[in-house]
Design a protein around this motif. Structure first.
Motif, short mmCIF file in Angstrom:
data_model
loop_
_atom_site.label_atom_id
_atom_site.label_comp_id
_atom_site.label_asym_id
_atom_site.label_seq_id
_atom_site.Cartn_x
_atom_site.Cartn_y
_atom_site.Cartn_z
N ASP A 9 0.85 -1.19 0.00
CA ASP A 9 0.00 0.00 0.00
C ASP A 9 0.89 1.24 0.00
O ASP A 9 0.60 2.24 -0.66
CB ASP A 9 -0.92 0.02 1.22
N GLN A 10 1.97 1.17 0.74
CA GLN A 10 2.90 2.30 0.79
C GLN A 10 3.58 2.49 -0.57
O GLN A 10 3.76 3.59 -1.06
CB GLN A 10 3.96 2.06 1.86
N LEU A 16 4.10 3.80 -7.67
CA LEU A 16 4.37 2.62 -8.45
C LEU A 16 3.34 2.45 -9.56
O LEU A 16 3.69 2.17 -10.71
CB LEU A 16 4.39 1.38 -7.55
N LEU A 17 2.07 2.62 -9.24
CA LEU A 17 1.03 2.40 -10.26
C LEU A 17 1.13 3.42 -11.38
O LEU A 17 0.75 3.14 -12.51
CB LEU A 17 -0.35 2.44 -9.61
N GLN A 22 0.68 1.24 -18.30
CA GLN A 22 0.35 0.31 -19.38
C GLN A 22 -0.24 -0.98 -18.84
O GLN A 22 -1.23 -1.50 -19.37
CB GLN A 22 1.60 0.00 -20.21
N ALA A 23 0.36 -1.49 -17.75
CA ALA A 23 -0.16 -2.72 -17.16
C ALA A 23 -1.55 -2.50 -16.56
O ALA A 23 -2.43 -3.35 -16.68
CB ALA A 23 0.80 -3.24 -16.08
N THR A 24 -1.75 -1.35 -15.94
CA THR A 24 -3.07 -1.04 -15.37
C THR A 24 -4.12 -0.95 -16.47
O THR A 24 -5.24 -1.45 -16.33
CB THR A 24 -3.01 0.28 -14.58
N THR A 25 -3.75 -0.32 -17.58
CA THR A 25 -4.68 -0.24 -18.71
C THR A 25 -5.00 -1.64 -19.23
O THR A 25 -6.15 -1.94 -19.58
CB THR A 25 -4.07 0.60 -19.84
N ALA A 26 -4.00 -2.52 -19.27
CA ALA A 26 -4.23 -3.90 -19.72
C ALA A 26 -5.18 -4.63 -18.78
O ALA A 26 -6.04 -5.40 -19.23
CB ALA A 26 -2.91 -4.64 -19.81
N ARG A 57 -4.74 -4.22 -7.41
CA ARG A 57 -5.41 -3.17 -8.19
C ARG A 57 -6.52 -3.77 -9.06
O ARG A 57 -7.61 -3.21 -9.18
CB ARG A 57 -4.37 -2.47 -9.07
N CYS A 58 -6.24 -4.93 -9.64
CA CYS A 58 -7.23 -5.62 -10.46
C CYS A 58 -8.47 -5.96 -9.63
O CYS A 58 -9.60 -5.74 -10.08
CB CYS A 58 -6.62 -6.90 -11.03
#
Length: 943
Positions: A9-10, A16-17, A22-26, A57-58
């Motif tokens: 969480d820290q 980091l996100l 790009q990974a978050t968008t995926a 996050r997912c």
């Protein structure tokens, strides 16, 4: 037990996100797509790059839109548990216990097939929210689960299922799965890179705050190579006064992790080292005992580690390291001898606590307990359980470990059990050498040697070494004949069941004859085995065109229907009900075939015998296509084809069925795909005359459709040679004669065509079936027509149709009507031709037989029958349209002439007229898109 705040969480809060946009968008795309169709995403990267953060996050993004199953794989716990990952997924999704727990059903591979089949069915049939499978550390998953997960995912198209998984590049199993699914367009693979220099500096600067200087930020950033976890830990160590000047990236983990454990106290560090040996998920009482600590001291050590943010509460009264890198740093720092000793002690502590064998086996292997009989026995039992569950990769790991630890004096059957697991995982060379090592052991009893020879025979069959396999079976039978003649006969029957497919019924019948002789000499007559041997011998005679045993087999089958079913030995199914069902369909007793095979299917399904059920489904599909029920046949075959990779014995027969059905449905591309699979398989497994005949039939028909007459003749001759050599002479087993005769007639080889017809008529003499007689009559009609005797040709067409009159075989009848219609049209009788062709189309109305419907409608158009609506710009006659389409497809004048039963000169005349009407001057222009407006080019006729 205490819980610590989420470490990542820290990290997330520090940007980091942002670096993982790009990974978050995926992830977001995968979730959106997963609400409509199966969508998979694999996040791959080295430890500490934030994979678990992204998975969290997912889950946050998924919210309550999905039914979620989250599973985390662990190096020491899940990797050796049969289908451990799959079991966790199913339990997380609320699947019934029969799926999630009771995987040990059936014989050998049956349990694996059942688990696959039942899981696929459950996912397809469930309702409610879309599914989300969130899988962490997939690289530690057991290979059996990975394999089954991949097979399942390939069958989930059209279902609302999302899969998001994290993995390291090594161990390679998860990465290989991700890459294979990505290559097939079934998944997306995102490789996570270290943070950029700018991102890493922002993260360190934010963490150091006012204490940071430009120099310290730059130094820490360069040391950590963009790894978020190391960056956070390095910043913490810097704030706490650790001296990191001159520290290299290679020594960084030791310098920043160990002081943190040491800061929790010596007792906590000792507890943490013991926990690192036990694995990522920790049972505190066992860890304390391994560390040599009492209950109170152990509790204090755990409390200190939790406060330090190194360990946190897990599930079910367990603890876990906050991150695997913490555990890995401790574990790797323990010297190899000490590590082995600690694993050995962990095994004994677990055994004293009556732990499950699955929990003990990793410590047995890591502790290298050579010569420990108890450890070897536990590994062996774990391997046997894995075999029973169909988890053969896991079984290999257990049993190979047991064999290694047992040294020079292994238990007698251990090599055999390992060889069986190796056979089922496809490691044939290793399986063969293992069995030969078993057979080389001194002092084997005759029974033990027989057992080894039988398994070696199975392995050699799988290796396509059929002759040596038969020799092993004969050697085993010869060893058994004096002490146990029933076993000797059974061995020969098992070998015959395999060899009739691989080498033909003539070769196999030698084995059944020898088995009957052994039973007769031993006066073993009124037994199930004696009956099975006689039925098998009679079945092989029927396949060779001798129906004299048909009444006996029918009586035995009807008697069999009134007795309880036992599918446990279905790996060698000389079952008379199955045999009669297959014979009934080729002797035109279609309803009896459907009744017997359908009843057997229901019984197999009730016994959980999925492999047997789908083997029967393939035979029933063969019956259904003969009766013109192509859609139902395809449905049956698809179910069997879906199991092909977990039940490889089904594969070739399901594939050849799909090839033939798709051919009849006019799906040429699909047909070619299935035939290619069969041909590739035959290159590995050997000739298999039964399969070769079906391939020859399909290829011959395809070549005729393309007017590749020489190629069609090649396959016709190969079919004839295969039939005679193998003894598959019953003409309805594989109905190849009609296509062969047509190929020879098209090539002008009327003498060879007559030889095929005469041989077919000879084979029909002892038979009662009408269909092959109709094929022979049609063949004679074609030859007489070509020889200039239309009167006799018409008589034979009528004879063929009369023979087919009461048969429920619409495809065969329609094919004869189309041939008759073409003959009548070219004989100058278009009206009579149209009558035959209309009747053919009516006959095909409910079959879905696209190939024959296209042929009939094409002939009807040329014969002046009712056509589909033409474009207002079309100026070509029906025959000109047909010739134009064939020329545009690349056929030569000679090929077109052969296809349409015209002379090359007539074709040339038509092409001249076509060129004039279309305003072009060459065949090349005919192949180009038409410039003169819609309709100026004829639509290509379906082939």
């Amino acid at each position: 037990m205490c819980a610590s705040p989420g470490f990542f969480d820290q990290v997330s809060g520090s940007g980091l996100l942002y670096e993982r946009e790009q990974a978050t968008t995926a992830i977001e795309t995968t979730l959106v797509n997963g609400t409509r169709d199966a969508a998979a995403l694999f996040l791959v990267g080295e430890p500490g790059l934030g994979k678990t953060t992204l998975l969290d996050r997912c889950l946050n993004l998924a919210g309550d839109r999905f039914a979620v199953a989250r599973a985390t794989c662990s190096e020491l716990e899940a990797s050796l548990l049969p289908f451990g990952l799959l079991e966790r997924i199913l339990s997380g999704l609320g699947a019934p216990p029969s799926l999630a727990k009771e995987t040990h059903r059936g014989e050998r591979g049956e349990a694996r097939v059942n688990l696959y089949n039942d899981t696929l069915g459950w996912i397809r049939e469930r309702s409610g929210a879309p599914l989300l499978l969130a899988l962490d550390d997939l690289h530690w998953a057991d290979q059996d689960s990975l394999s089954l997960l991949g097979l399942l995912w390939r069958r989930l198209s059209g279902l609302a299922v999302a899969l998001v998984a994290t993995a390291r590049p090594w161990p390679a199993g998860a990465m290989e799965l991700a890459q294979s699914l990505e290559a097939e367009g079934l998944a997306r693979l995102e490789r996570l890179s270290p943070l950029s220099v700018g991102g890493a500096m922002r993260l360190v600067a934010a963490d150091l705050g006012e204490e940071g200087t430009a120099g310290s930020v730059e130094h820490l950033t360069s040391m950590c190579a963009g790894n978020p976890l190391l960056l956070k830990e390095a910043a913490r160590a810097w704030r706490e006064g650790e001296q990191l000047t001159g520290v290299t990236a290679g020594s960084l983990r030791t310098r920043i992790f160990f002081p943190r454990f040491a800061g929790a106290g010596a007792s906590a560090l000792r507890w943490a080292r013991a926990a690192a040996v036990m694995g990522n998920r920790i049972r505190p009482s066992i860890v304390a005992a391994l560390a040599g600590q009492g209950g109170r001291e152990g509790d204090k050590a755990l409390e200190a580690l939790c406060r330090a943010g190194l360990v946190r509460q897990g599930s079910d009264d367990t603890a876990e390291f906050v991150h695997p890198l913490f555990r890995n740093a401790l574990y790797c720092d323990i010297s190899e001898p000490v590590r082995r000793a600690m694993h050995a002690r962990a095994f004994r502590l677990l055994k004293a606590g009556h732990a499950d064998a699955v929990e003990m086996t990793p410590h047995i292997l890591a502790g290298e307990l050579f010569g420990d009989a108890e450890a070897v026995e536990i590994l062996t039992e774990a391997g046997r359980s894995a075999i029973a569950a169909g988890a053969f990769a896991t079984a290999v790991e257990h049993l190979a470990g047991a064999l290694r630890l047992s040294g020079s004096d292994p238990p007698v059957r251990l090599r055999m059990e390992l060889a069986l697991a190796l056979l089922w995982t496809g490691q044939l060379g290793r399986a063969e050498s293992t069995v030969k090592g078993y057979l080389a052991q001194p002092g084997l009893s005759p029974g033990e040697r027989i057992m080894g020879l039988r398994l070696l025979s199975q392995i050699l069959v799988a290796s396509a070494n059929h002759r040596e396999a038969a020799a092993c079976s004969e050697q085993a039978s010869n060893l058994a004949v004096k002490s146990d003649p029933a076993l000797a006969a059974q061995i020969l029957l098992d070998s015959a069941f395999v060899s009739w497919r691989s080498e033909g019924p003539r070769h196999a019948q030698r084995g059944t004859a020898k088995a009957l002789g052994i039973l007769e000499e031993a006066a073993i007559r009124d037994t199930d085995l004696a009956a099975a041997a006689a039925d098998a011998h009679g079945f092989l005679a029927c396949i060779q065109g001798d129906p004299s045993s048909m009444e006996r087999i029918e009586a035995s089958a009807r008697n069999r229907m009134g007795r309880p079913w036992d599918f446990s030995p279905w790996s060698t199914p000389w079952d008379v009900g199955f045999a009669y069902g297959n014979l009934a369909k080729v002797t035109e007793r279609f309803q009896e075939a459907r009744d017997f095979l359908g009843t057997l299917m229901q019984a197999a399904e009730g016994h959980g015998a999925t492999l047997a059920c789908q083997t029967l489904a393939v035979s029933l599909a063969d019956t259904e296509w003969r009766m013109g029920r192509l859609a139902y046949a395809r449905q049956l075959l698809m179910r069997a084809a879906e199991l092909a990779e977990v039940g490889p014995s089904i594969a070739p027969f399901a594939w050849i069925g799909m090839a033939h059905v798709t051919h009849e449905m006019g799906e040429d591309a699909q047909r070619d795909t299935w035939v290619s699979r069969i041909e590739d398989l035959m290159e590995r497994l050997g000739e298999f005359p039964y399969l070769r005949l079906w391939v020859c039939l399909g290829r011959c028909q395809a070549m005729l459709a393309k007017s590749h007459i020489d190629a069609a003749v090649h396959f016709a001759e190969l079919a004839a040679l295969t039939s005679e050599r193998s003894g598959i002479l019953e003409p309805c087993v594989v109905p190849w004669h009609g296509a062969a005769i047509e190929a020879h007639v098209a090539a002008g080889n009327l003498g060879r065509a007559e030889e095929v017809v005469e041989r077919l008529e000879e084979l029909c003499v002892p038979l009662q079936c009408k269909a092959p007689r109709a094929v022979a009559a049609t063949g004679r009609a074609l030859m007489l027509w070509r020889r200039g005797d239309p009167g006799q040709a018409e008589e034979h067409f009528c004879k063929a149709l009369a023979l087919q009159g009461n048969l429920p075989m619409p495809l065969a009848r329609a094919e004869t009507l189309i041939a008759q219609g073409r003959f009548l049209r070219l004989s100058g009788r278009p009206k009579d031709a149209r009558n035959s062709l209309h009747l053919a189309i009516d006959t095909l109305a409910s079959t879905g037989a696209g190939r024959l419907i296209a042929m009939a409608t094409g002939e009807l158009a040329v014969a002046g029958g009712r056509r589909s609506r033409q474009s207002p710009h079309a100026r070509l006659t029906a025959q000109e349209k047909r010739i134009s389409a064939l020329a545009a497809s690349g056929l030569t004048n000679s090929q077109i002439a052969t296809r349409l039963f015209l002379s090359p000169k007539t074709v040339d005349h038509h092409l001249s007229s076509i060129y004039a009407k279309l305003g072009i001057s060459s065949r090349r222009e005919l192949m180009l898109p038409g410039p003169t407006g819609e309709g100026d080019r004829p639509t290509r006729e379906p082939e």
